[in-house]
Motif scaffolding. Structure first.
Motif, PDB file in Angstrom:
ATOM      1  N   LEU A  33      -0.524  11.784   9.957  1.00 32.86           N
ATOM      2  CA  LEU A  33       0.621  12.575   9.494  1.00 32.86           C
ATOM      3  C   LEU A  33       0.429  13.037   8.050  1.00 32.86           C
ATOM      4  O   LEU A  33       0.805  14.161   7.700  1.00 32.86           O
ATOM      5  N   VAL A  34      -0.152  12.183   7.218  1.00 33.50           N
ATOM      6  CA  VAL A  34      -0.407  12.535   5.820  1.00 33.50           C
ATOM      7  C   VAL A  34      -1.452  13.644   5.738  1.00 33.50           C
ATOM      8  O   VAL A  34      -1.385  14.499   4.862  1.00 33.50           O
ATOM      9  N   GLY A  35      -2.401  13.651   6.655  1.00 30.40           N
ATOM     10  CA  GLY A  35      -3.443  14.677   6.659  1.00 30.40           C
ATOM     11  C   GLY A  35      -4.804  14.172   6.228  1.00 30.40           C
ATOM     12  O   GLY A  35      -5.724  14.958   6.030  1.00 30.40           O
ATOM     13  N   ILE A  36      -4.940  12.865   6.094  1.00 35.95           N
ATOM     14  CA  ILE A  36      -6.228  12.291   5.704  1.00 35.95           C
ATOM     15  C   ILE A  36      -7.277  12.572   6.781  1.00 35.95           C
ATOM     16  O   ILE A  36      -8.434  12.824   6.482  1.00 35.95           O
ATOM     17  N   LEU A  52       0.804  -1.225   0.000  1.00 38.84           N
ATOM     18  CA  LEU A  52       0.000   0.000   0.000  1.00 38.84           C
ATOM     19  C   LEU A  52       0.841   1.282   0.000  1.00 38.84           C
ATOM     20  O   LEU A  52       0.310   2.360   0.231  1.00 38.84           O
ATOM     21  N   ILE A  53       2.119   1.178  -0.291  1.00 40.92           N
ATOM     22  CA  ILE A  53       2.980   2.364  -0.259  1.00 40.92           C
ATOM     23  C   ILE A  53       2.595   3.350  -1.366  1.00 40.92           C
ATOM     24  O   ILE A  53       2.556   4.564  -1.145  1.00 40.92           O
ATOM     25  N   MET A  54       2.259   2.836  -2.546  1.00 44.98           N
ATOM     26  CA  MET A  54       1.833   3.737  -3.624  1.00 44.98           C
ATOM     27  C   MET A  54       0.538   4.457  -3.233  1.00 44.98           C
ATOM     28  O   MET A  54       0.348   5.630  -3.572  1.00 44.98           O
ATOM     29  N   LEU A  55      -0.330   3.784  -2.503  1.00 45.12           N
ATOM     30  CA  LEU A  55      -1.556   4.421  -2.023  1.00 45.12           C
ATOM     31  C   LEU A  55      -1.229   5.573  -1.077  1.00 45.12           C
ATOM     32  O   LEU A  55      -1.848   6.639  -1.139  1.00 45.12           O
ATOM     33  N   LEU A  56      -0.233   5.397  -0.221  1.00 46.84           N
ATOM     34  CA  LEU A  56       0.187   6.488   0.665  1.00 46.84           C
ATOM     35  C   LEU A  56       0.719   7.659  -0.146  1.00 46.84           C
ATOM     36  O   LEU A  56       0.455   8.818   0.179  1.00 46.84           O
ATOM     37  N   ARG A  57       1.460   7.368  -1.201  1.00 48.34           N
ATOM     38  CA  ARG A  57       1.947   8.449  -2.083  1.00 48.34           C
ATOM     39  C   ARG A  57       0.770   9.205  -2.710  1.00 48.34           C
ATOM     40  O   ARG A  57       0.784  10.432  -2.785  1.00 48.34           O
ATOM     41  N   LEU A  58      -0.225   8.452  -3.150  1.00 48.84           N
ATOM     42  CA  LEU A  58      -1.415   9.078  -3.726  1.00 48.84           C
ATOM     43  C   LEU A  58      -2.120   9.940  -2.682  1.00 48.84           C
ATOM     44  O   LEU A  58      -2.551  11.055  -2.966  1.00 48.84           O
ATOM     45  N   ASN A  62      -6.006  23.852  -3.081  1.00 53.67           N
ATOM     46  CA  ASN A  62      -7.230  24.329  -3.726  1.00 53.67           C
ATOM     47  C   ASN A  62      -8.358  24.603  -2.733  1.00 53.67           C
ATOM     48  O   ASN A  62      -9.507  24.746  -3.131  1.00 53.67           O
ATOM     49  N   LYS A  63      -8.003  24.644  -1.438  1.00 58.66           N
ATOM     50  CA  LYS A  63      -8.924  25.008  -0.371  1.00 58.66           C
ATOM     51  C   LYS A  63     -10.163  24.115  -0.290  1.00 58.66           C
ATOM     52  O   LYS A  63     -11.267  24.575  -0.044  1.00 58.66           O
ATOM     53  N   PHE A  64      -9.962  22.802  -0.498  1.00 56.67           N
ATOM     54  CA  PHE A  64     -11.034  21.829  -0.323  1.00 56.67           C
ATOM     55  C   PHE A  64     -11.249  21.630   1.175  1.00 56.67           C
ATOM     56  O   PHE A  64     -10.317  21.758   1.975  1.00 56.67           O
ATOM     57  N   LEU A  65     -12.435  21.258   1.537  1.00 54.16           N
ATOM     58  CA  LEU A  65     -12.738  20.893   2.917  1.00 54.16           C
ATOM     59  C   LEU A  65     -12.961  19.386   2.968  1.00 54.16           C
ATOM     60  O   LEU A  65     -13.582  18.822   2.074  1.00 54.16           O
ATOM     61  N   TYR A  84      -0.346  13.205  -2.260  1.00 56.48           N
ATOM     62  CA  TYR A  84      -0.691  14.088  -3.381  1.00 56.48           C
ATOM     63  C   TYR A  84      -2.095  14.678  -3.199  1.00 56.48           C
ATOM     64  O   TYR A  84      -2.301  15.886  -3.354  1.00 56.48           O
ATOM     65  N   LEU A  85      -3.066  13.829  -2.884  1.00 53.03           N
ATOM     66  CA  LEU A  85      -4.445  14.311  -2.753  1.00 53.03           C
ATOM     67  C   LEU A  85      -4.585  15.356  -1.656  1.00 53.03           C
ATOM     68  O   LEU A  85      -5.258  16.376  -1.828  1.00 53.03           O
ATOM     69  N   VAL A  86      -3.937  15.133  -0.523  1.00 48.81           N
ATOM     70  CA  VAL A  86      -4.015  16.107   0.575  1.00 48.81           C
ATOM     71  C   VAL A  86      -3.354  17.419   0.162  1.00 48.81           C
ATOM     72  O   VAL A  86      -3.905  18.498   0.398  1.00 48.81           O
ATOM     73  N   ASP A  87      -2.192  17.344  -0.473  1.00 46.33           N
ATOM     74  CA  ASP A  87      -1.536  18.571  -0.964  1.00 46.33           C
ATOM     75  C   ASP A  87      -2.445  19.307  -1.940  1.00 46.33           C
ATOM     76  O   ASP A  87      -2.602  20.528  -1.869  1.00 46.33           O
ATOM     77  N   TYR A  88      -3.055  18.564  -2.850  1.00 47.40           N
ATOM     78  CA  TYR A  88      -3.940  19.164  -3.855  1.00 47.40           C
ATOM     79  C   TYR A  88      -5.149  19.813  -3.183  1.00 47.40           C
ATOM     80  O   TYR A  88      -5.528  20.934  -3.520  1.00 47.40           O
TER      81      TYR A  88
END
Length: 167
Positions: free
Chosen positions: A147-150, A111-117, A128-131, A120-124
């Protein structure tokens, strides 16, 4: 149209961020909203990849590998050293130990690639000021996802076991 408020996309965004119910409002679409509606279907068609059902029956592992090879997100995120990225966010030995414990479980499940995704999604979403929500269900047991921000629930603070999430 006397007595009716005319709102643009900035006004609507502000009301939503304030938690206001906008379902009852009569909205006059401004140019931002019209452009969004115009290009929405084109954007979805260009960015969403639909997988064809394979002619031969694939095992779960083969299907997982095929899907993982077709993930579409920026290459810079696909190359992140996730463990190093996570450890850089740790401040205590307890946090470091928990990241190592959880990372092994994510790694064992490929699941490491999923963590990378997720990174990316959290940064995006932040850019873009998503909630998005505070956190739900067993995923809040993952300190790595915190830590990732999910989600915003520190599983160490509340003593949640990662085994509640990655069983």
């Amino acid at each position: 149209m006397y007595g009716q408020a005319i709102l643009d996309s900035d006004d609507l965004r502000e009301l939503i961020l304030q938690g206001k119910n906008i379902g009852h409002l009569n909205v006059t679409f401004d140019e931002d909203i019209k452009l969004f509606q115009k290009y929405q279907s084109e954007l979805v068609q260009e960015t969403v990849v639909f997988l064809e059902a394979p002619e031969e029956k694939l095992s779960f592992d083969e299907f997982h590998q095929q899907c993982a090879e077709e993930w579409v997100f920026p290459i810079v995120y696909q190359q992140i050293d996730v463990l190093r990225w996570l450890l850089a966010k740790c401040k205590t030995q307890e946090e470091i130990d928990r990241v190592h414990e959880e990372f092994k479980l994510y790694e064992d499940r490929d699941l490491i690639m999923l963590l990378r995704l997720f990174i990316y999604l959290v940064d995006y979403m932040r850019e873009n000021k998503f909630l998005w929500g505070v956190g739900r269900g067993s995923s809040v047991s993952s300190y790595i996802l915190y830590l990732v921000g999910i989600h915003r629930v520190n599983s160490l603070k509340y003593g949640f076991s990662i085994r509640d999430y990655l069983k």
